[in-house]
Motif scaffolding. Structure first.
Motif, PDB file in Angstrom:
ATOM      1  N   ARG A   1     157.579  -5.145  41.772  1.00 36.81           N
ATOM      2  CA  ARG A   1     156.799  -5.378  40.554  1.00 36.81           C
ATOM      3  C   ARG A   1     156.452  -6.856  40.424  1.00 36.81           C
ATOM      4  NH1 ARG A   1     159.813  -2.512  36.658  1.00 36.81           N
ATOM      5  NH2 ARG A   1     161.009  -4.386  36.279  1.00 36.81           N
ATOM      6  N   GLU A   2     157.482  -7.710  40.697  1.00 36.37           N
ATOM      7  CA  GLU A   2     157.252  -9.160  40.584  1.00 36.37           C
ATOM      8  C   GLU A   2     156.210  -9.623  41.589  1.00 36.37           C
ATOM      9  OE1 GLU A   2     161.051 -11.007  40.836  1.00 36.37           O
ATOM     10  OE2 GLU A   2     161.563 -10.459  38.771  1.00 36.37           O
ATOM     11  N   SER A   3     156.277  -9.099  42.815  1.00 35.58           N
ATOM     12  CA  SER A   3     155.315  -9.534  43.832  1.00 35.58           C
ATOM     13  C   SER A   3     153.904  -9.060  43.457  1.00 35.58           C
ATOM     14  CB  SER A   3     155.715  -9.042  45.218  1.00 35.58           C
ATOM     15  OG  SER A   3     155.434  -7.687  45.335  1.00 35.58           O
ATOM     16  N   GLN A   4     153.831  -7.876  42.854  1.00 33.23           N
ATOM     17  CA  GLN A   4     152.518  -7.371  42.410  1.00 33.23           C
ATOM     18  C   GLN A   4     151.949  -8.259  41.302  1.00 33.23           C
ATOM     19  OE1 GLN A   4     153.010  -3.298  41.339  1.00 33.23           O
ATOM     20  NE2 GLN A   4     152.033  -2.557  43.206  1.00 33.23           N
ATOM     21  N   GLN A   5     152.863  -8.638  40.360  1.00 37.10           N
ATOM     22  CA  GLN A   5     152.431  -9.507  39.262  1.00 37.10           C
ATOM     23  C   GLN A   5     151.970 -10.856  39.801  1.00 37.10           C
ATOM     24  OE1 GLN A   5     155.865  -9.442  36.749  1.00 37.10           O
ATOM     25  NE2 GLN A   5     155.096  -7.735  35.498  1.00 37.10           N
ATOM     26  N   ASN A   6     152.709 -11.390  40.796  1.00 34.58           N
ATOM     27  CA  ASN A   6     152.333 -12.674  41.399  1.00 34.58           C
ATOM     28  C   ASN A   6     150.966 -12.571  42.055  1.00 34.58           C
ATOM     29  OD1 ASN A   6     154.650 -13.857  40.568  1.00 34.58           O
ATOM     30  ND2 ASN A   6     155.719 -13.653  42.533  1.00 34.58           N
ATOM     31  N   LEU A   7     150.764 -11.468  42.773  1.00 36.34           N
ATOM     32  CA  LEU A   7     149.476 -11.275  43.453  1.00 36.34           C
ATOM     33  C   LEU A   7     148.337 -11.233  42.449  1.00 36.34           C
ATOM     34  CD1 LEU A   7     150.155  -8.636  46.251  1.00 36.34           C
ATOM     35  CD2 LEU A   7     149.328 -10.958  46.535  1.00 36.34           C
ATOM     36  N   GLN A   8     148.622 -10.501  41.334  1.00 35.00           N
ATOM     37  CA  GLN A   8     147.607 -10.360  40.294  1.00 35.00           C
ATOM     38  C   GLN A   8     147.291 -11.728  39.676  1.00 35.00           C
ATOM     39  OE1 GLN A   8     148.797  -7.221  37.758  1.00 35.00           O
ATOM     40  NE2 GLN A   8     146.813  -7.029  36.778  1.00 35.00           N
ATOM     41  N   ALA A   9     148.354 -12.507  39.398  1.00 30.96           N
ATOM     42  CA  ALA A   9     148.167 -13.837  38.795  1.00 30.96           C
ATOM     43  C   ALA A   9     147.383 -14.739  39.743  1.00 30.96           C
ATOM     44  CB  ALA A   9     149.527 -14.449  38.486  1.00 30.96           C
ATOM     45  N   GLU A  10     147.724 -14.650  41.043  1.00 32.47           N
ATOM     46  CA  GLU A  10     147.020 -15.472  42.036  1.00 32.47           C
ATOM     47  C   GLU A  10     145.542 -15.109  42.107  1.00 32.47           C
ATOM     48  OE1 GLU A  10     148.601 -15.775  46.031  1.00 32.47           O
ATOM     49  OE2 GLU A  10     150.552 -16.268  45.138  1.00 32.47           O
ATOM     50  N   ALA A  11     145.277 -13.820  42.043  1.00 28.98           N
ATOM     51  CA  ALA A  11     143.887 -13.351  42.094  1.00 28.98           C
ATOM     52  C   ALA A  11     143.115 -13.843  40.881  1.00 28.98           C
ATOM     53  CB  ALA A  11     143.859 -11.839  42.147  1.00 28.98           C
TER      54      ALA A  11
ATOM     55  N   ARG B   1     143.843 -16.498  39.105  1.00 30.39           N
ATOM     56  CA  ARG B   1     143.680 -17.954  39.231  1.00 30.39           C
ATOM     57  C   ARG B   1     142.514 -18.275  40.171  1.00 30.39           C
ATOM     58  NH1 ARG B   1     148.458 -19.924  41.570  1.00 30.39           N
ATOM     59  NH2 ARG B   1     149.546 -18.753  39.971  1.00 30.39           N
ATOM     60  N   ALA B   2     142.471 -17.552  41.263  1.00 24.81           N
ATOM     61  CA  ALA B   2     141.395 -17.780  42.245  1.00 24.81           C
ATOM     62  C   ALA B   2     140.038 -17.497  41.633  1.00 24.81           C
ATOM     63  CB  ALA B   2     141.618 -16.899  43.460  1.00 24.81           C
TER      64      ALA B   2
ATOM     65  N   ASP C   1     139.233 -20.336  39.292  1.00 21.80           N
ATOM     66  CA  ASP C   1     138.867 -21.538  40.060  1.00 21.80           C
ATOM     67  C   ASP C   1     137.428 -21.445  40.555  1.00 21.80           C
ATOM     68  OD1 ASP C   1     141.311 -22.523  39.617  1.00 21.80           O
ATOM     69  OD2 ASP C   1     142.132 -22.110  41.618  1.00 21.80           O
ATOM     70  N   ARG C   2     137.049 -20.212  40.908  1.00 20.37           N
ATOM     71  CA  ARG C   2     135.692 -20.025  41.423  1.00 20.37           C
ATOM     72  C   ARG C   2     134.653 -20.162  40.287  1.00 20.37           C
ATOM     73  NH1 ARG C   2     135.044 -14.601  44.420  1.00 20.37           N
ATOM     74  NH2 ARG C   2     137.071 -15.129  45.254  1.00 20.37           N
ATOM     75  N   GLU C   3     135.056 -19.677  39.112  1.00 20.38           N
ATOM     76  CA  GLU C   3     134.125 -19.710  37.981  1.00 20.38           C
ATOM     77  C   GLU C   3     133.967 -21.110  37.394  1.00 20.38           C
ATOM     78  OE1 GLU C   3     135.759 -16.781  35.414  1.00 20.38           O
ATOM     79  OE2 GLU C   3     134.801 -15.109  36.468  1.00 20.38           O
ATOM     80  N   GLU C   4     135.058 -21.911  37.392  1.00 17.10           N
ATOM     81  CA  GLU C   4     135.068 -23.230  36.750  1.00 17.10           C
ATOM     82  C   GLU C   4     133.995 -24.208  37.252  1.00 17.10           C
ATOM     83  OE1 GLU C   4     138.955 -24.945  36.591  1.00 17.10           O
ATOM     84  OE2 GLU C   4     139.536 -23.556  35.001  1.00 17.10           O
TER      85      GLU C   4
END
Lengths: 101, 221
Positions: free
Chosen positions: A80-90, A92-93, A96-99
């Motif tokens: 679950r934690e790794s899924q949440q991390n992946l989601q957060a990273e996505a 963030r990415a 970053d692309r929109e900014e």
């Protein structure tokens, strides 16, 4: 009840392999008592097998089930934690692309 | 040993379980799904097989004459009942092919629905008394001091000897005392009828009385 909760809390911190090893040792002790009573059917071995042997065997199996349960829960939590991390990273990415725009 | 299927199954399960656990200790495999399944057999399923069948085998073993005679104070009783030269009531019953190998249990087990349970509880008391009071008592002294806790009940005899059989009723004494026999007022195993079942123990009591030793009436395991 407090003692049981304390023991469970402490057992949760112990590594699963250690719990399984303790459980395996308990199983062997229980089996030794049971086989002794079968080979030498006199009052003392029979009584020990039906009391201490059963207690060793039951606690070993309970310990094994507990270790598996804890391991499954840890695995689920890690997934679950790794899924949440992946989601957060996505997210963030994406941000970053929109900014720059 | 391997004639008893329960015993064989219990020992087989224990051996397999030990092999699996030794493999786990020696090879130290990673605790993946396969190892967990192997351990489920080693710690759970096979030991449960051993415990289940082992308990049945143990229960059967506790009914054997050999088991009862394994405490030294009971050895003479078991030896007398299995002796081919003895003509005691116990010995004559021990020659019965149907229950001879567990003749102590056959006669001393309590009668009734919960007889087995009350007999086992009584047996635990015997073990307690033996371990804490009579472990070092010489046989002669034991036989002189200790008596059966409760008078032997005719119900135990009437499990097989119904007292309604024409052959039984051919004997005048049986007919004249039938009501007393059925109510338990007259014991089948009393002296003068068919008893005592273990005559040598009564002789030890008589010898002790003759030399002036007073049997301890309160000690009745």
């Amino acid at each position: 009840m407090k003692i049981v909760a304390k023991v469970v809390a402490r057992a949760k911190r112990v590594h699963m392999t250690t719990l399984v090893r303790i459980s395996a040792v308990f199983t062997i002790l229980g089996l030794v008592l049971m086989v002794w009573s079968l080979l030498v059917p006199t009052p003392l071995p029979v009584m020990l097998a039906m009391s201490l042997g059963q207690a060793f065997g039951t606690s070993a199996f309970m310990l094994y089930l507990f270790a598996i349960f804890i391991d499954q829960r840890r695995g689920r939590r890690a997934r679950r934690e790794s899924q949440q991390n992946l989601q957060a990273e996505a997210e963030r990415a994406l941000r970053d692309r929109e900014e720059p725009a | 040993m391997f004639s008893d299927p329960f015993k064989t199954f219990a020992i087989g399960c224990a051996l397999l379980s030990t092999l699996l656990l030794l493999w786990f200790f020696i090879r130290k495999p990673a605790l993946n799904r396969a190892t967990k399944i192997v351990l489920l057999f080693g710690i759970g399923i096979l030991p449960i097989g051993t415990a289940g069948t082992g308990n049945i085998a143990g229960y059967h073993a506790t009914k054997e004459t050999q088991f009862c005679g394994s405490c030294h104070v009971m050895t003479p009783y078991a030896a007398d009942s299995t002796s081919l030269e003895s003509t005691s009531l116990a010995a004559r019953h021990a020659r019965n092919g149907a229950f001879g190998h567990e003749n102590c249990y056959a006669c001393h087990a309590d009668y009734g629905m919960f007889g087995t349970i009350t007999t086992k509880i009584g047996g635990m008391r015997h073990v307690y008394e033996y371990l804490f009071h009579y472990r070092d008592t010489p046989d002669e002294e034991f036989q002189a001091e200790v008596e059966i806790r409760n008078p032997f009940r005719n119900d135990s005899c009437m499990r097989c000897h119904s007292t309604r059989n024409p052959l039984f009723n051919k004997i005048g004494d049986h007919v004249s005392t039938q009501a007393d026999i059925r109510s338990g007022k007259t014991s089948c195993a009393s002296e003068g009828c068919h008893g005592p079942a273990h005559p040598f123990s009564k002789e030890a009591k008589k010898r002790a009385k003759a030399v002036g030793a007073t049997p301890q009436a309160e000690v009745k395991p």
